[in-house]
Structures are given as structure tokens and as C-alpha cells.
Design a protein around this motif. Structure first.
Motif, PDB file in Angstrom:
ATOM      1  N   UNK A  37       0.936  -1.096  -0.082  1.00  0.00           N
ATOM      2  CA  UNK A  37       0.161  -0.036   0.005  1.00  0.00           C
ATOM      3  C   UNK A  37       0.800   1.204  -0.144  1.00  0.00           C
ATOM      4  N   UNK A  38       0.342   2.393  -0.572  1.00  0.00           N
ATOM      5  CA  UNK A  38       1.104   3.571  -0.189  1.00  0.00           C
ATOM      6  C   UNK A  38       0.231   4.945   0.234  1.00  0.00           C
ATOM      7  N   UNK A  39       0.793   5.716   0.679  1.00  0.00           N
ATOM      8  CA  UNK A  39       0.144   7.003   1.075  1.00  0.00           C
ATOM      9  C   UNK A  39       0.900   7.996   0.857  1.00  0.00           C
ATOM     10  N   UNK A  40       0.213   9.019   0.238  1.00  0.00           N
ATOM     11  CA  UNK A  40       1.033  10.342  -0.173  1.00  0.00           C
ATOM     12  C   UNK A  40       0.475  11.468   0.650  1.00  0.00           C
ATOM     13  N   UNK A  41       1.142  12.423   1.078  1.00  0.00           N
ATOM     14  CA  UNK A  41       0.518  13.576   2.024  1.00  0.00           C
ATOM     15  C   UNK A  41      -0.822  13.933   1.538  1.00  0.00           C
ATOM     16  N   UNK A  42      -1.575  13.879   2.606  1.00  0.00           N
ATOM     17  CA  UNK A  42      -3.020  14.628   2.236  1.00  0.00           C
ATOM     18  C   UNK A  42      -3.921  13.696   1.496  1.00  0.00           C
ATOM     19  N   UNK A  92       5.507   8.607  -2.273  1.00  0.00           N
ATOM     20  CA  UNK A  92       4.438   8.077  -1.171  1.00  0.00           C
ATOM     21  C   UNK A  92       5.319   7.112  -0.066  1.00  0.00           C
ATOM     22  N   UNK A  93       4.657   7.209   1.201  1.00  0.00           N
ATOM     23  CA  UNK A  93       4.993   6.258   1.996  1.00  0.00           C
ATOM     24  C   UNK A  93       4.568   4.847   1.466  1.00  0.00           C
ATOM     25  N   UNK A  94       5.327   3.948   1.414  1.00  0.00           N
ATOM     26  CA  UNK A  94       4.822   2.574   0.931  1.00  0.00           C
ATOM     27  C   UNK A  94       5.095   1.527   2.220  1.00  0.00           C
ATOM     28  N   UNK A  95       3.998   0.855   2.261  1.00  0.00           N
ATOM     29  CA  UNK A  95       3.623  -0.107   3.515  1.00  0.00           C
ATOM     30  C   UNK A  95       3.636  -1.396   2.859  1.00  0.00           C
ATOM     31  N   UNK A  96       4.058  -2.347   3.481  1.00  0.00           N
ATOM     32  CA  UNK A  96       3.867  -3.657   3.434  1.00  0.00           C
ATOM     33  C   UNK A  96       2.809  -4.225   4.212  1.00  0.00           C
ATOM     34  N   UNK A  97       1.667  -4.982   3.841  1.00  0.00           N
ATOM     35  CA  UNK A  97       0.915  -5.689   4.939  1.00  0.00           C
ATOM     36  C   UNK A  97       0.543  -6.940   4.453  1.00  0.00           C
ATOM     37  N   UNK A  98       0.020  -7.824   5.477  1.00  0.00           N
ATOM     38  CA  UNK A  98      -0.243  -9.244   5.353  1.00  0.00           C
ATOM     39  C   UNK A  98      -1.422  -9.754   6.416  1.00  0.00           C
ATOM     40  N   UNK A  99      -1.675 -10.704   6.117  1.00  0.00           N
ATOM     41  CA  UNK A  99      -2.471 -11.583   6.743  1.00  0.00           C
ATOM     42  C   UNK A  99      -4.090 -11.427   6.287  1.00  0.00           C
ATOM     43  N   UNK A 100      -4.418 -11.221   5.265  1.00  0.00           N
ATOM     44  CA  UNK A 100      -5.594 -10.951   4.577  1.00  0.00           C
ATOM     45  C   UNK A 100      -6.280 -12.184   4.254  1.00  0.00           C
ATOM     46  N   UNK A 101      -7.464 -12.575   4.310  1.00  0.00           N
ATOM     47  CA  UNK A 101      -8.044 -13.765   3.893  1.00  0.00           C
ATOM     48  C   UNK A 101      -8.437 -13.540   2.375  1.00  0.00           C
ATOM     49  N   UNK A 102      -8.005 -14.790   1.804  1.00  0.00           N
ATOM     50  CA  UNK A 102      -8.517 -14.764   0.368  1.00  0.00           C
ATOM     51  C   UNK A 102     -10.162 -14.784   0.048  1.00  0.00           C
ATOM     52  N   UNK A 103     -10.406 -14.013  -0.752  1.00  0.00           N
ATOM     53  CA  UNK A 103     -11.979 -13.992  -1.141  1.00  0.00           C
ATOM     54  C   UNK A 103     -12.386 -14.970  -2.236  1.00  0.00           C
ATOM     55  N   UNK A 104     -12.944 -16.165  -1.678  1.00  0.00           N
ATOM     56  CA  UNK A 104     -13.181 -17.126  -2.139  1.00  0.00           C
ATOM     57  C   UNK A 104     -14.237 -17.073  -3.601  1.00  0.00           C
ATOM     58  N   UNK A 105     -15.237 -16.258  -3.067  1.00  0.00           N
ATOM     59  CA  UNK A 105     -16.157 -15.980  -3.919  1.00  0.00           C
ATOM     60  C   UNK A 105     -16.069 -15.284  -5.455  1.00  0.00           C
ATOM     61  N   UNK A 106     -15.211 -14.340  -4.896  1.00  0.00           N
ATOM     62  CA  UNK A 106     -14.566 -13.643  -6.223  1.00  0.00           C
ATOM     63  C   UNK A 106     -13.312 -13.870  -6.843  1.00  0.00           C
ATOM     64  N   UNK A 107     -12.576 -14.822  -5.979  1.00  0.00           N
ATOM     65  CA  UNK A 107     -11.355 -15.303  -6.457  1.00  0.00           C
ATOM     66  C   UNK A 107     -10.138 -14.303  -6.466  1.00  0.00           C
ATOM     67  N   UNK A 122       6.440   1.295   7.156  1.00  0.00           N
ATOM     68  CA  UNK A 122       6.619   1.952   5.926  1.00  0.00           C
ATOM     69  C   UNK A 122       8.033   2.455   5.627  1.00  0.00           C
ATOM     70  N   UNK A 123       8.301   2.882   4.077  1.00  0.00           N
ATOM     71  CA  UNK A 123       9.451   3.133   3.652  1.00  0.00           C
ATOM     72  C   UNK A 123       9.260   4.275   2.423  1.00  0.00           C
ATOM     73  N   UNK A 124       9.788   5.425   2.498  1.00  0.00           N
ATOM     74  CA  UNK A 124       9.555   6.437   1.846  1.00  0.00           C
ATOM     75  C   UNK A 124      10.230   6.326   0.439  1.00  0.00           C
ATOM     76  N   UNK A 125       9.298   6.616  -0.555  1.00  0.00           N
ATOM     77  CA  UNK A 125       9.847   6.523  -1.950  1.00  0.00           C
ATOM     78  C   UNK A 125       9.329   7.914  -2.418  1.00  0.00           C
ATOM     79  N   UNK A 126      10.721   8.891  -3.133  1.00  0.00           N
ATOM     80  CA  UNK A 126      10.387  10.014  -3.397  1.00  0.00           C
ATOM     81  C   UNK A 126      10.847  10.021  -4.851  1.00  0.00           C
ATOM     82  N   UNK A 127      10.083  10.654  -5.899  1.00  0.00           N
ATOM     83  CA  UNK A 127      10.501  10.511  -7.413  1.00  0.00           C
ATOM     84  C   UNK A 127      10.562  11.963  -7.878  1.00  0.00           C
ATOM     85  N   UNK A 128      11.642  12.434  -8.206  1.00  0.00           N
ATOM     86  CA  UNK A 128      11.787  13.767  -8.604  1.00  0.00           C
ATOM     87  C   UNK A 128      11.572  13.820 -10.130  1.00  0.00           C
ATOM     88  N   UNK A 129      10.994  15.148 -10.657  1.00  0.00           N
ATOM     89  CA  UNK A 129      10.460  15.284 -11.850  1.00  0.00           C
ATOM     90  C   UNK A 129      11.801  15.429 -12.668  1.00  0.00           C
TER      91      UNK A 129
END
Length: 129
Positions: A37-42, A92-107, A122-129
Motif C-alpha cells: 500500500x502507499x500513502x501520499x501526504x493529504x 509516497x510512504x509505502x507499506x507492506x501488509x499481510x494476513x488478509x483472507x482470500x476472497x473465495x467468491x470473487x477469487x 513504511x519506507x519512503x519513496x520520492x520521485x523527482x521530476x
């Protein structure tokens, strides 16, 4: 948060590449979903890449499809995110996540952050123009 540990964030020029890593040992359960996942300011936290541990399933948000690749190494309980052709909007700040259940109905793995139990700091990723 804090059960997983991310690394690899950095500042790069647009068009560059980075590889993020996440280690978590027992928090990365086989037959469960993991994601980046990622989250940018605001902005809301958004899911960008998902993987079913022990299987071949992967999924990506439209914003990163074709540029990012999620993978895992079962031997050392690691999750990776290879990011190519980076754009300033990937900053953005990038986050690793785990432990979610597989959605069997939608696959599919869930894309909602609230379905994931374990998180890193989280770990910060910054991309300059």
C-alpha cells in the motif's frame, strides 16, 4: 503496526527503478494475502499490489499495472515490490501488509487496507521530476 519491516525506499529521478523489500517471518502466512500500500501526504492510503502467499495470484491497481511487480521468497519470508519507470505521482510512504483472507467468491485478494492484519512502519519513496 510494526510486525513487518520494509526497506528499499529512496529518492530517485523520474523513469528510475527501486526494489522494496519486506520481511515478516511468521506474519507472512501461507494461503493468505499480502500486499503493498502507499500513502501520499493529504491522500488516502491505497493498495497498489497484492499477492496470494504460496500461489501464483497477483493483482495491481491501474495506476501501477505494467510498471510494478510484486513477488515473494518463501525461503526467507520476504515480499518484494519491483518498481520501474517511476513517476512523480508514485511519491509516497509505502507499506507492506499481510494476513488478509482470500476472497473465495470473487477469487481475489482484498484491496481494502482494513482487511490486512499485519503492517510495517513504511519506507519512503520520492520521485523527482
Amino acid at each position: 503496526q510494526g510486525q513487518l519491516v520494509e526497506s528499499g525506499g529512496d529518492s530517485v529521478q523520474g523513469g528510475g527503478s527501486l526494489r522494496l523489500s519486506c520481511v515478516g517471518s511468521r506474519y507472512m502466512k501461507s494461503r493468505h494475502c499480502m500486499g503493498w500500500f502507499r500513502q501520499a501526504p493529504g491522500k488516502e492510503r491505497e493498495g497498489v499490489a497484492f499477492l496470494f502467499a504460496g500461489g501464483a495470484y497477483t493483482d495491481y491497481s491501474d495506476s501501477v499495472k505494467g510498471r510494478f511487480t510484486v513477488s515473494q521468497d518463501n525461503t526467507n519470508y520476504s515480499l518484494y515490490l519491483q518498481m520501474n519507470n517511476l513517476k512523480p505521482e508514485d511519491t509516497a510512504m509505502y507499506y507492506c501488509a499481510a494476513g488478509a483472507e482470500w476472497r473465495t467468491v470473487v477469487g481475489a485478494c482484498p484491496r481494502d487496507q482494513y482487511d490486512y492484519v499485519f503492517w510495517g512502519q513504511g519506507t519512503q519513496v520520492t520521485v523527482a521530476t
